[in-house]
Enzyme design. Sequence first.
Site, PDB file in Angstrom:
ATOM      1  N   GLU A  99     -14.577   7.864  -2.497  1.00  0.00           N
ATOM      2  CA  GLU A  99     -13.530   8.660  -3.154  1.00  0.00           C
ATOM      3  C   GLU A  99     -14.182   9.481  -4.251  1.00  0.00           C
ATOM      4  O   GLU A  99     -15.407   9.489  -4.377  1.00  0.00           O
ATOM      5  CB  GLU A  99     -12.442   7.742  -3.712  1.00  0.00           C
ATOM      6  CG  GLU A  99     -12.990   6.742  -4.717  1.00  0.00           C
ATOM      7  CD  GLU A  99     -11.936   5.794  -5.279  1.00  0.00           C
ATOM      8  OE1 GLU A  99     -10.730   6.054  -5.144  1.00  0.00           O
ATOM      9  OE2 GLU A  99     -12.351   4.794  -5.887  1.00  0.00           O
ATOM     10  N   LEU A 111      -9.841   3.022  -4.585  1.00  0.00           N
ATOM     11  CA  LEU A 111      -8.559   2.779  -5.243  1.00  0.00           C
ATOM     12  C   LEU A 111      -7.506   3.309  -4.259  1.00  0.00           C
ATOM     13  O   LEU A 111      -7.566   4.483  -3.871  1.00  0.00           O
ATOM     14  CB  LEU A 111      -8.532   3.554  -6.552  1.00  0.00           C
ATOM     15  CG  LEU A 111      -7.481   3.310  -7.631  1.00  0.00           C
ATOM     16  CD1 LEU A 111      -6.212   4.094  -7.425  1.00  0.00           C
ATOM     17  CD2 LEU A 111      -7.125   1.823  -7.794  1.00  0.00           C
TER      18      LEU A 111
HETATM   19  N1  PDD Z   1      -6.679   8.242 -11.262  1.00  0.00           N
HETATM   20  N2  PDD Z   1      -9.266   7.031  -7.092  1.00  0.00           N
HETATM   21  C1  PDD Z   1      -9.531   6.810  -8.402  1.00  0.00           C
HETATM   22  C2  PDD Z   1     -10.848   6.234  -8.781  1.00  0.00           C
HETATM   23  C3  PDD Z   1      -8.554   7.114  -9.377  1.00  0.00           C
HETATM   24  O1  PDD Z   1      -8.815   6.866 -10.680  1.00  0.00           O
HETATM   25  C4  PDD Z   1      -7.319   7.674  -8.979  1.00  0.00           C
HETATM   26  C5  PDD Z   1      -6.246   8.012  -9.963  1.00  0.00           C
HETATM   27  C6  PDD Z   1      -7.116   7.918  -7.606  1.00  0.00           C
HETATM   28  C7  PDD Z   1      -5.819   8.503  -7.099  1.00  0.00           C
HETATM   29  O2  PDD Z   1      -4.767   7.581  -7.195  1.00  0.00           O
HETATM   30  P1  PDD Z   1      -3.272   8.073  -7.396  1.00  0.00           P
HETATM   31  O3  PDD Z   1      -2.966   9.020  -6.300  1.00  0.00           O
HETATM   32  O4  PDD Z   1      -2.486   6.837  -7.341  1.00  0.00           O
HETATM   33  O5  PDD Z   1      -3.229   8.761  -8.746  1.00  0.00           O
HETATM   34  C8  PDD Z   1      -8.092   7.564  -6.700  1.00  0.00           C
HETATM   35  C9  PDD Z   1      -5.725   8.423 -12.352  1.00  0.00           C
HETATM   36  C10 PDD Z   1      -4.758   9.505 -12.130  1.00  0.00           C
HETATM   37  C11 PDD Z   1      -6.494   8.536 -13.652  1.00  0.00           C
HETATM   38  O6  PDD Z   1      -7.445   7.798 -13.778  1.00  0.00           O
HETATM   39  O7  PDD Z   1      -6.117   9.309 -14.528  1.00  0.00           O
END
Ligand code: PDD
Length: 280
Positions: free
Chosen positions: A178, A202
Site C-alpha cells: 500500500e 491496513l
Molecule cells: N490513513 N493505508 C494506510 C497505511 C493508511 O494510513 C490509510 C489511512 C489507508 C486508507 O484507509 P482508509 O480508506 O480507511 O482511510 C491505507 C489515514 C487517513 C491517516 O493516517 O490519516
Amino acid sequence: MQVYLNGQYMEETQATVSIDDRGFLFADGVYEVVHIYRGRPFEWERHLARLHRSLAGINLTGVSDQELTEARDHLMSGVTAEEAALYIQVTRGTQRRSHAPPPAGTIAPTVLMWVRPVDPIRPELVQSGVAVITTADDRWAKVWIKTIGLLPNVLAKGKAMEAGAFDAVFVRDGMVTEATSANVFRVSDGVIQTAPVTNYILPGITREVVIELARGAGMTVIEQPFSADALYGADELFLTGTLTEVLPITRVDGRPVGSGSVGPVARELLHLLRRQAGIA
Ligand code: PDD
C-alpha cells in the site's frame, strides 16, 4: 478549535497530555480518521468497527461507542465547513514509564478527538494525477492495526517528498502492499486490482467502498497480489483513502503510467465515491 480529551471539551491550546502518556512514550495507541461531508460522517460504522479491531489488536479496552459517538456529535456541531476530518486517538493511558503494559482496566485510556475542516483534494492533483516512488516496506507484521506508531510511513513520505513525489508505495518481497496513508489500485485491460487484505496492509474503508462501487457499476475487481513491476505496466494506477478519496497516479519512479494522463476508471470511481458521500 474545540477538542475532546478524556471526557471534557476544551480549546486545543488548553488540551495537554502527560509526559508519561504511553502514546507519547511508546506509540502505545491506535487511531481513526473519518471524513465528514456536509456534516455527515462517511462510513462511521465501519470506522468504529475498525477502531475496535485495532483496540482489540493491542489488548486495550475501556472505550465505549457511546462516548465516541457523543463526542463526535458535539465536535461536529461546531463545524460548518463543507468537508472536515474527525480524528480519534486512543492510547493506553498514563503510567510511570515501563514497557510492561498495565493489567487491563487498571488505568484509563487517553481518548483524544477533534474535528478540523479539510481542504478538498486540490483539483489540479485530480486533473493531472500525482507522482509516487516505490520504497521497501520495512514496517512490522501487524499493519492491519491502525497504530499511531507511523515512523516508517513518515520516513517513506519524506523520501517521496525529497524525490519530488506525492507519496511512496511500499513494496514487500517484490509485491506492492500500500502507500504511506492510502491503499493502491492498478487497472490493466479493464480489470481493477488491489492487494488482498492480509496482516501487511491496513484494510482501508475507502478501499472497501471503492471495490463495492466498482463492482456495483459492473467493473471487475480482483483482490490479488501484484508486483512492483506490474505498477510500471499498468494502464492506470490510483490511491484510495479517507482524505485522499480516489487519487490518480500518473508517474511511478519517474516513469509515466499508461498514457501519462488520468484514466477513465479513476475518474469514474472518484465520481461514484463522492456521489456516495453526498457531495457530487
Ligand atoms: N490513513 N493505508 C494506510 C497505511 C493508511 O494510513 C490509510 C489511512 C489507508 C486508507 O484507509 P482508509 O480508506 O480507511 O482511510 C491505507 C489515514 C487517513 C491517516 O493516517 O490519516
